[in-house]
Scaffold this motif. Structure first.
Motif, PDB file in Angstrom:
ATOM      1  N   LEU B 308       0.183  -0.894   0.220  1.00 37.15           N
ATOM      2  CA  LEU B 308       0.181   0.013  -0.164  1.00 37.15           C
ATOM      3  C   LEU B 308       0.679   1.019   0.271  1.00 37.15           C
ATOM      4  O   LEU B 308       0.420   1.953  -0.607  1.00 37.15           O
ATOM      5  CB  LEU B 308      -1.026   0.013   0.977  1.00 37.15           C
ATOM      6  N   VAL B 309       2.095   1.076   0.777  1.00 35.16           N
ATOM      7  CA  VAL B 309       3.404   2.516   0.487  1.00 35.16           C
ATOM      8  C   VAL B 309       3.376   2.353  -0.277  1.00 35.16           C
ATOM      9  O   VAL B 309       3.468   3.681  -1.392  1.00 35.16           O
ATOM     10  CB  VAL B 309       3.911   1.820   1.601  1.00 35.16           C
ATOM     11  N   THR B 311       2.265   1.617  -3.856  1.00 38.81           N
ATOM     12  CA  THR B 311       1.620   1.527  -4.725  1.00 38.81           C
ATOM     13  C   THR B 311       1.336   2.923  -4.649  1.00 38.81           C
ATOM     14  O   THR B 311       1.126   4.294  -5.090  1.00 38.81           O
ATOM     15  CB  THR B 311      -0.094   1.184  -4.730  1.00 38.81           C
ATOM     16  N   PHE B 314       3.941   4.849  -5.929  1.00 42.52           N
ATOM     17  CA  PHE B 314       4.058   5.051  -7.245  1.00 42.52           C
ATOM     18  C   PHE B 314       2.666   6.572  -8.245  1.00 42.52           C
ATOM     19  O   PHE B 314       2.965   6.948  -8.851  1.00 42.52           O
ATOM     20  CB  PHE B 314       2.711   3.558  -7.932  1.00 42.52           C
ATOM     21  N   ALA B 315       1.426   6.164  -7.327  1.00 42.78           N
ATOM     22  CA  ALA B 315       0.825   7.518  -7.149  1.00 42.78           C
ATOM     23  C   ALA B 315       1.267   8.926  -6.926  1.00 42.78           C
ATOM     24  O   ALA B 315       0.267   9.754  -7.752  1.00 42.78           O
ATOM     25  CB  ALA B 315      -1.071   6.601  -6.793  1.00 42.78           C
ATOM     26  N   ASP B 317       0.679   9.424  -4.387  1.00 45.07           N
ATOM     27  CA  ASP B 317      -0.206  10.276  -3.162  1.00 45.07           C
ATOM     28  C   ASP B 317       0.226  10.504  -1.530  1.00 45.07           C
ATOM     29  O   ASP B 317       1.097   9.276  -1.141  1.00 45.07           O
ATOM     30  CB  ASP B 317      -1.087   9.573  -3.687  1.00 45.07           C
ATOM     31  N   ALA B 318       0.144  11.696  -1.745  1.00 45.77           N
ATOM     32  CA  ALA B 318       0.663  11.425  -0.265  1.00 45.77           C
ATOM     33  C   ALA B 318      -0.503  10.987   0.796  1.00 45.77           C
ATOM     34  O   ALA B 318      -0.823  11.821   2.114  1.00 45.77           O
ATOM     35  CB  ALA B 318       0.819  13.455   0.326  1.00 45.77           C
ATOM     36  N   ASN B 319      -0.525  10.397   0.594  1.00 45.56           N
ATOM     37  CA  ASN B 319      -1.453   9.222   1.649  1.00 45.56           C
ATOM     38  C   ASN B 319      -0.627   8.756   2.872  1.00 45.56           C
ATOM     39  O   ASN B 319      -0.810   7.549   2.955  1.00 45.56           O
ATOM     40  CB  ASN B 319      -2.182   8.363   0.909  1.00 45.56           C
ATOM     41  N   TRP B 320      -0.660   9.665   3.760  1.00 42.76           N
ATOM     42  CA  TRP B 320       0.850   9.576   4.877  1.00 42.76           C
ATOM     43  C   TRP B 320      -0.814   8.724   6.170  1.00 42.76           C
ATOM     44  O   TRP B 320       0.626   7.594   6.543  1.00 42.76           O
ATOM     45  CB  TRP B 320       1.068  10.592   5.317  1.00 42.76           C
ATOM     46  N   GLY B 321      -1.504   8.316   6.171  1.00 45.87           N
ATOM     47  CA  GLY B 321      -2.279   7.006   6.640  1.00 45.87           C
ATOM     48  C   GLY B 321      -1.594   5.172   6.857  1.00 45.87           C
ATOM     49  O   GLY B 321      -1.374   4.945   7.429  1.00 45.87           O
ATOM     50  N   ARG B 322      -0.934   5.795   5.246  1.00 44.42           N
ATOM     51  CA  ARG B 322      -0.168   4.229   4.833  1.00 44.42           C
ATOM     52  C   ARG B 322       0.877   4.040   5.376  1.00 44.42           C
ATOM     53  O   ARG B 322       0.898   3.019   6.275  1.00 44.42           O
ATOM     54  CB  ARG B 322      -0.594   4.690   3.596  1.00 44.42           C
ATOM     55  N   ASP B 361      -2.222  19.219   2.093  1.00 44.79           N
ATOM     56  CA  ASP B 361      -1.472  17.878   1.288  1.00 44.79           C
ATOM     57  C   ASP B 361      -0.927  18.325   0.298  1.00 44.79           C
ATOM     58  O   ASP B 361      -0.226  17.118  -0.058  1.00 44.79           O
ATOM     59  CB  ASP B 361      -3.150  17.606   0.662  1.00 44.79           C
ATOM     60  N   THR B 365       2.259  16.310  -1.321  1.00 44.13           N
ATOM     61  CA  THR B 365       2.201  16.056  -2.887  1.00 44.13           C
ATOM     62  C   THR B 365       3.030  16.447  -3.615  1.00 44.13           C
ATOM     63  O   THR B 365       3.804  15.616  -4.582  1.00 44.13           O
ATOM     64  CB  THR B 365       0.509  16.237  -3.049  1.00 44.13           C
TER      65      THR B 365
END
Lengths: 406, 406
Positions: B308-309, B311, B314-315, B317-322, B361, B365
């Motif tokens: 998940l980190v 991917t 790759f995106a 995406d600063a989806n820092w929860g992951r 965010d 990003t």
């Protein structure tokens, strides 16, 4: 993209449990994302929770309240995990519970919260509170399908299963539901799973049963090896069935109920894998002949989580050297590879640590072309055996998880 | 698809080392897939090898022969790993070495084999033997680029690096090459890496240096968490430079040579990640503030290997929860998440276990849109720090590995 995921069949009402779903507009407009479960007075509730250090706020609240007993309601939302939100996140969870308690006329401490969705964002408490009165009005016995749908995130379909079993001669109804398709390697429990029954079970005995069932069902699946911050598995027993209360795991009734609940939990756990993000294969990894269960699990999980094994599964390519690689890196002490055998369903691929004399690539490829099959490893070290269920690693997994927040 | 992978620059000849590449038609026609390295008499050679239980036949032969000393030649093939091939695989490796020994007029035991490619298939000994005489005729000082190319499998480009350092006042030339792009989490060493120098180093001292360098370079990278059956990292020291032999790690000359070799090894290790299968990002994961190095590494590897980190990387995406999820599942005992901070380059994303008040965010990003950046985690438990280098998980990784044998 799910693999032979059964549609919802007769999901049975559980005496003593009322349920409802309503739209809270948490992440998407116009879909139910709030679920409310209300339990009869005197129910016992037990749960196991994620061991991730970043345990979500609702996990902290639910675990502590379950330990105090007297649980009357479960409030669940999808779209927001309320994880990595610190003390404010706990306050948010408590505020939602307080509103539920007021609507139902039960003590605040008797309401437990569950959340699933994006990590790190504050829970939209106002939106949720306004959705709660709608949910309360809709409470009824038979909305399980809607509720199972409301707790979904990247799941492609709801998962709910019912079973009726005899416990001490009394008919007991068991209904369970679960959600989760990625960030899926439960460690004590899965993303979110709830099983209700109307048996009467003493609290400490229910705790033991919950741990036992979790270990054999939700703790035996992996989609991507990532353990969620919000994993929770809850069993509620309302006691309405009227059989004598089960108060010890030595009772025959304990085994009867445990077997019924384990069936439901295992079916739900397998459905999570069947609906794994991007999954095109449902694979059972069975490791036999271990000296102890831990080494069987280590080998099974290393196979089930190896990106190279999982891409070979996706391709339907019997590249069995990748299985050997995974077995070999699983950390089994002093593994004698000349004692290792590998089977794809009944096809013996390798024996004595190298390719079987009878093996032909076409036979292995035929098995791996199927959408369900068993990978069996014989370690040749003892009598222990463990099973793990998993899915493959696909383009669709990459697409789902690289677009998740967009 | 490689991430800022430098083209080969002046790869320097190493006095005392002759090299050649030739086509053996092992997997593909018309490309060099055999590499031969011949060392001057009196060279010392050391190596570290995979800890995978399914150690390939050439690994078994090379490790045992290196222990006996007197190594004069290395024979390397790509396209076939000669792993999970049992006793016949060992015989195949020995047959190839015997042929090399005969051509060169050196003892059989002085030749060590290395293989990389598909696991589980027998080595095409006949094809290799007929390619060996071509290789022998081509032996020269300066064919390193061709040799670095011959050992490639899914690598998109060859990796070779040279450096000249002063050791005890003498000029020492160091040239290294490495291959590997997937099945890449070296455990003692990487897929295949060879570093030659003309320093004089006593055997046990070279062993110590090899372990030290491996731990800080090749053992600090991961592409997919899968450890190969064939990992080998070899250092050859010909002694031609003429400086006094280094016989202890307490000598200043040891540090001079170690620093030079470590530079080359680290650059090679990073190039492997830059050329990771399908990689579009090169990410440095730095974990500080650990109570001991093991927990820093556990957190760094859990981040670096989380699907998940990867991917999200790759995106862009600063989806820092992951990241929090991964930190939380790394198994750090009694981790107090309120002491944890997360940075993307210099952007503070989270502090005290939750989102930083200043964080937006767009800033996260912007960092993750770059093709190279640093993820820094502060654990707040001590003074230890570790670094791991990794790549992202992409559609191209899936494509490469689902089509590998086709």
């Amino acid at each position: 993209m799910a693999v032979n995921l059964p549609a919802l069949e007769a999901v049975l009402a559980v005496p003593g449990v009322r349920v409802a779903a309503s739209p809270g507009a948490i992440k998407h407009l116009g879909r139910d994302d709030i679920a409310l479960l209300v339990l009869a007075e005197g129910s016992t509730v037990s749960g196991v929770f994620t061991r991730n250090s970043f345990r979500a706020a609702p996990v902290q609240v639910a675990e502590s309240r379950i330990a105090s007993g007297g649980i009357r309601a479960l409030i669940i939302n999808s779209g927001n995990a309320n994880a990595a939100t610190g003390a404010p996140g706990v306050q948010d969870a408590l505020a939602v519970c307080a509103q539920v308690a007021q609507l139902l006329g039960v003590p605040e401490e008797s309401v437990i919260p569950f959340s699933t969705g994006v990590i790190g964002e504050r829970l939209p408490v106002k939106k949720m509170v306004s959705a709660l009165s709608v949910a309360q009005e809709k409470l009824c016995d038979d909305s399980w399908p809607a509720v199972a749908r409301a707790i979904m995130t990247t799941d492609t379909a709801p998962k709910a299963v019912s079973q009726v079993v005899l416990v001490a001669g009394h008919q007991v109804t068991i209904t369970g539901m679960a959600k989760g398709a990625g960030m899926m390697k439960p460690d004590m429990a899965t993303m979110l799973a709830f099983i209700c029954c109307d048996a009467a079970v003493e609290q400490s005995c229910l705790n033991e049963l919950t741990r036992e069932v979790a270990a054999k069902s939700f703790n035996r699946i992996t989609i991507d090896g990532d353990t969620s911050t919000n994993d929770s598995f809850i069993i509620c027993a309302t006691g309405i069935a009227g059989q004598p209360q089960i108060s010890s795991s030595t009772h025959a009734a304990y085994n009867e109920l445990r077997d019924g609940i384990l069936d439901v939990a295992t079916e739900l756990a397998q459905r999570l894998v069947r609906d794994g993000e991007g999954a095109t294969k449902f694979v059972t990894v069975r490791v036999c002949g271990g000296a102890e269960p831990g080494e069987c699990l280590a080998v099974a999980y290393t196979i089930a989580e190896s990106p190279l094994v999982k891409t070979a599964m996706f391709a339907g390519d019997a590249n069995w050297g990748r299985f050997c690689m995974a077995i070999g890196r699983a950390g089994v002490q002093d593994l004698d590879t000349t004692g290792v055998a590998l089977y794809l369903d009944d096809v013996c691929v390798a024996r004595n640590g190298l390719i079987a004399p009878t093996y032909e690539d076409a036979a292995g490829t035929a098995v791996m072309a199927k959408d369900e099959y068993v990978v069996r490893v014989e370690l040749g070290r003892g009598a222990c055996e463990e099973v793990v269920w998993t899915s493959d690693l696909t383009h669709e997994y990459i697409r789902i998880n690289s677009e998740y927040r967009t």
